[in-house]
Motif scaffolding. Structure first.
Motif, mmCIF file in Angstrom:
data_model
loop_
_atom_site.group_PDB
_atom_site.id
_atom_site.type_symbol
_atom_site.label_atom_id
_atom_site.label_comp_id
_atom_site.label_asym_id
_atom_site.label_seq_id
_atom_site.Cartn_x
_atom_site.Cartn_y
_atom_site.Cartn_z
ATOM 1 N N VAL A 40 0.851 -1.191 0.000
ATOM 2 C CA VAL A 40 0.000 0.000 0.000
ATOM 3 C C VAL A 40 0.890 1.246 0.000
ATOM 4 C CG1 VAL A 40 -1.750 1.273 1.303
ATOM 5 C CG2 VAL A 40 -1.795 -1.226 1.287
ATOM 6 N N THR A 41 0.507 2.236 -0.794
ATOM 7 C CA THR A 41 1.207 3.514 -0.808
ATOM 8 C C THR A 41 0.429 4.496 0.046
ATOM 9 O OG1 THR A 41 2.097 3.104 -3.018
ATOM 10 C CG2 THR A 41 2.088 5.390 -2.256
ATOM 11 N N LEU A 42 1.125 5.054 1.041
ATOM 12 C CA LEU A 42 0.539 6.017 1.970
ATOM 13 C C LEU A 42 1.312 7.322 1.900
ATOM 14 C CD1 LEU A 42 0.425 3.506 4.938
ATOM 15 C CD2 LEU A 42 -1.555 4.276 3.635
ATOM 16 N N GLU B 296 -5.819 13.502 -7.296
ATOM 17 C CA GLU B 296 -5.142 13.518 -6.000
ATOM 18 C C GLU B 296 -4.099 12.412 -5.892
ATOM 19 O OE1 GLU B 296 -5.082 15.635 -3.520
ATOM 20 O OE2 GLU B 296 -6.609 16.973 -4.328
ATOM 21 N N LEU B 297 -4.406 11.226 -6.389
ATOM 22 C CA LEU B 297 -3.448 10.119 -6.360
ATOM 23 C C LEU B 297 -2.180 10.503 -7.116
ATOM 24 C CD1 LEU B 297 -2.883 7.133 -5.581
ATOM 25 C CD2 LEU B 297 -3.900 6.501 -7.786
ATOM 26 N N GLY C 238 2.315 10.383 -7.408
ATOM 27 C CA GLY C 238 2.807 10.144 -8.758
ATOM 28 C C GLY C 238 2.211 8.892 -9.387
ATOM 29 N N LEU C 239 1.344 8.193 -8.670
ATOM 30 C CA LEU C 239 0.767 6.947 -9.180
ATOM 31 C C LEU C 239 -0.389 7.214 -10.134
ATOM 32 C CD1 LEU C 239 0.715 4.804 -5.906
ATOM 33 C CD2 LEU C 239 2.220 4.495 -7.890
ATOM 34 N N ARG C 240 -0.466 6.377 -11.159
ATOM 35 C CA ARG C 240 -1.618 6.347 -12.069
ATOM 36 C C ARG C 240 -2.238 4.967 -11.893
ATOM 37 N NH1 ARG C 240 1.287 10.523 -12.170
ATOM 38 N NH2 ARG C 240 1.130 12.042 -13.810
ATOM 39 N N ALA C 241 -3.552 4.905 -11.845
ATOM 40 C CA ALA C 241 -4.254 3.647 -11.625
ATOM 41 C C ALA C 241 -4.957 3.196 -12.898
ATOM 42 C CB ALA C 241 -5.267 3.793 -10.499
ATOM 43 N N GLY C 242 -4.727 1.954 -13.283
ATOM 44 C CA GLY C 242 -5.457 1.373 -14.405
ATOM 45 C C GLY C 242 -6.880 1.025 -14.004
ATOM 46 N N ASP D 125 -3.586 -1.819 -10.446
ATOM 47 C CA ASP D 125 -2.867 -1.723 -11.728
ATOM 48 C C ASP D 125 -2.115 -0.395 -11.795
ATOM 49 O OD1 ASP D 125 -4.054 -4.169 -12.440
ATOM 50 O OD2 ASP D 125 -5.784 -3.135 -13.312
ATOM 51 N N LEU D 126 -1.211 -0.204 -10.840
ATOM 52 C CA LEU D 126 -0.535 1.076 -10.643
ATOM 53 C C LEU D 126 0.729 1.208 -11.488
ATOM 54 C CD1 LEU D 126 -0.839 1.038 -6.756
ATOM 55 C CD2 LEU D 126 -2.288 2.302 -8.365
ATOM 56 N N THR D 127 0.943 2.415 -11.984
ATOM 57 C CA THR D 127 2.204 2.767 -12.644
ATOM 58 C C THR D 127 2.709 4.056 -11.989
ATOM 59 O OG1 THR D 127 1.026 3.972 -14.382
ATOM 60 C CG2 THR D 127 1.646 1.688 -14.860
ATOM 61 N N GLN D 128 4.039 4.155 -11.878
ATOM 62 C CA GLN D 128 4.644 5.297 -11.196
ATOM 63 C C GLN D 128 4.963 6.408 -12.171
ATOM 64 O OE1 GLN D 128 5.309 5.436 -7.623
ATOM 65 N NE2 GLN D 128 5.351 7.569 -8.291
#
Length: 178
Positions: A56-58, A92-93, A98-102, A128-131
């Protein structure tokens, strides 16, 4: 039984960037008068980003009202004009982590403090995260923290993490099997 209270008059005491405060004269279900203090909030979104390894990214950030640093899920207010919750969550994410969610899985809406506040907080689980690059607001100073989902659950259970949206998001994710 009807529990409905009737608003008679509103008197706004403050208008700010993210909230307004009003005091209402109202009538209780039995007809007796009462005062109700209401904080009108623009609403927001909380995002629980979980990668393929259940990390998890916090974000760690200072929270002025509590005069302490917190560890919480990325989140933000819906302050970009008329904005859909999903659009706000993606924005906001990306800004904070810096994350993008698929995939953005809706986890419902919370009312953080319905006794006096109108805030509606929408929760999403990001998969499905990409940085990418972060783009925090000018007044936003955050540190990205990554930890296993199970460790986050343990920290919540121990009372180390107090942030309501983070606790609720983990609870929702467990209930939903995410």
């Amino acid at each position: 039984m009807d529990f409905t209270e009737k608003k008679v008059k509103s008197d706004y005491k403050f208008h700010g960037k993210i909230m307004s405060v009003r005091v209402d004269d109202a009538l209780l279900p039995n007809g007796k008068p009462c005062k109700r203090e209401v904080c009108e909030h623009v609403g927001g979104v909380g995002i629980l980003p979980i990668d393929e390894n259940r990390i998890v990214t916090l974000v760690r950030q200072y929270r002025y009202p509590y005069e302490t640093t917190t560890l919480e899920i990325p989140a933000g207010k819906m302050d970009q004009g008329p904005e859909e919750a999903l659009e706000c969550g993606r924005r906001e994410l990306a800004e904070e982590t810096g994350l993008r969610a698929g995939q953005m899985i809706p986890m419902g809406e919370l009312w953080p403090s319905p006794g006096f506040m109108t805030e509606r907080l929408h929760l999403y689980c990001a998969k499905d995260l990409t940085q990418g690059e972060t783009h925090p607001d000018d007044d936003e100073f955050v540190e990205i923290v990554r930890m296993p989902f199970d460790e986050l659950c343990q920290r919540i259970a121990s009372g180390e993490i107090h942030d309501a949206k983070t606790v609720a998001a983990i609870g929702k994710a467990l209930i939903m099997g995410l």
